[in-house]
Motif scaffolding. Structure first.
Motif, PDB file in Angstrom:
ATOM      1  N   UNK A  14      10.828   7.043  66.072  1.00 24.85           N
ATOM      2  CA  UNK A  14      10.968   8.474  65.853  1.00 24.85           C
ATOM      3  C   UNK A  14       9.798   9.152  66.536  1.00 24.85           C
ATOM      4  N   UNK A  15       9.835  10.466  66.613  1.00 27.66           N
ATOM      5  CA  UNK A  15       8.778  11.202  67.314  1.00 27.66           C
ATOM      6  C   UNK A  15       8.437  12.421  66.469  1.00 27.66           C
ATOM      7  N   UNK A  16       7.918  12.156  65.271  1.00 23.00           N
ATOM      8  CA  UNK A  16       7.673  13.251  64.326  1.00 23.00           C
ATOM      9  C   UNK A  16       6.204  13.402  63.940  1.00 23.00           C
ATOM     10  N   UNK A  17       5.518  12.307  63.795  1.00 21.14           N
ATOM     11  CA  UNK A  17       4.150  12.358  63.279  1.00 21.14           C
ATOM     12  C   UNK A  17       3.166  11.803  64.302  1.00 21.14           C
ATOM     13  N   UNK A  18       1.888  12.031  64.044  1.00 15.60           N
ATOM     14  CA  UNK A  18       0.835  11.446  64.888  1.00 15.60           C
ATOM     15  C   UNK A  18       0.918   9.923  64.838  1.00 15.60           C
ATOM     16  N   UNK A  22       1.296   7.242  67.986  1.00 15.59           N
ATOM     17  CA  UNK A  22       0.382   6.122  68.215  1.00 15.59           C
ATOM     18  C   UNK A  22       1.156   4.810  68.328  1.00 15.59           C
ATOM     19  N   UNK A  23       2.185   4.634  67.508  1.00 18.50           N
ATOM     20  CA  UNK A  23       3.017   3.429  67.606  1.00 18.50           C
ATOM     21  C   UNK A  23       3.692   3.348  68.966  1.00 18.50           C
ATOM     22  N   UNK A  24       4.161   4.495  69.462  1.00 12.51           N
ATOM     23  CA  UNK A  24       4.806   4.536  70.769  1.00 12.51           C
ATOM     24  C   UNK A  24       3.818   4.147  71.858  1.00 12.51           C
ATOM     25  N   UNK A  25       2.619   4.704  71.824  1.00 19.00           N
ATOM     26  CA  UNK A  25       1.588   4.386  72.820  1.00 19.00           C
ATOM     27  C   UNK A  25       1.253   2.900  72.765  1.00 19.00           C
ATOM     28  N   UNK A  26       1.068   2.367  71.576  1.00 16.80           N
ATOM     29  CA  UNK A  26       0.739   0.947  71.428  1.00 16.80           C
ATOM     30  C   UNK A  26       1.846   0.075  72.018  1.00 16.80           C
ATOM     31  N   UNK A  27       3.092   0.398  71.728  1.00 14.91           N
ATOM     32  CA  UNK A  27       4.223  -0.380  72.219  1.00 14.91           C
ATOM     33  C   UNK A  27       4.356  -0.240  73.734  1.00 14.91           C
ATOM     34  N   UNK A  28       4.133   0.966  74.251  1.00 21.62           N
ATOM     35  CA  UNK A  28       4.282   1.233  75.683  1.00 21.62           C
ATOM     36  C   UNK A  28       3.271   0.465  76.513  1.00 21.62           C
ATOM     37  N   UNK A  29       2.137   0.142  75.948  1.00 17.84           N
ATOM     38  CA  UNK A  29       1.100  -0.562  76.707  1.00 17.84           C
ATOM     39  C   UNK A  29       1.526  -1.972  77.106  1.00 17.84           C
ATOM     40  N   UNK A  30       2.551  -2.512  76.452  1.00 20.71           N
ATOM     41  CA  UNK A  30       3.058  -3.830  76.843  1.00 20.71           C
ATOM     42  C   UNK A  30       4.521  -3.753  77.284  1.00 20.71           C
ATOM     43  N   UNK A  31       4.947  -2.566  77.725  1.00 22.05           N
ATOM     44  CA  UNK A  31       6.324  -2.356  78.174  1.00 22.05           C
ATOM     45  C   UNK A  31       6.340  -1.901  79.624  1.00 22.05           C
ATOM     46  N   UNK A  32       7.474  -2.055  80.264  1.00 22.63           N
ATOM     47  CA  UNK A  32       7.640  -1.638  81.654  1.00 22.63           C
ATOM     48  C   UNK A  32       8.591  -0.446  81.796  1.00 22.63           C
TER      49      UNK A  32
END
Length: 77
Positions: A14-18, A22-32
């Motif tokens: 989801x994209x509702x809270x800070x 942060x979860x999205x950023x953390x996950x994106x760091x190991x995604x392509x």
């Protein structure tokens, strides 16, 4: 996109809270590759994914962008 217990599948956010962001950023760091769904917020999220070196795609279900903010463009008469 949900598990049987109602939680989101891994890699779906989801994209509702800070904390969500942060979860999205953390996950994106190991995604392509990232796919965002939505309009204005989705476009902003997609841009953020490119900054995090993810190839970014946007899925938008309406007939035109920002359908809640803008009317459909009509040709001049």
């Amino acid at each position: 996109m949900q598990m049987e217990d109602g939680s989101l599948k891994p890699g779906v956010f989801g994209y509702c809270t800070i904390a969500d962001r942060q979860e999205i950023v953390d996950y994106a760091q190991c995604s392509k590759v990232a796919v965002t769904i939505g309009d204005l917020l989705g476009f902003e999220a997609a841009r953020s994914m490119t900054v995090l070196d993810c190839k970014s795609h946007v899925a938008h279900l309406a007939g035109h962008r920002m359908e809640m903010q803008l009317n459909v463009a009509r040709p001049a008469s």
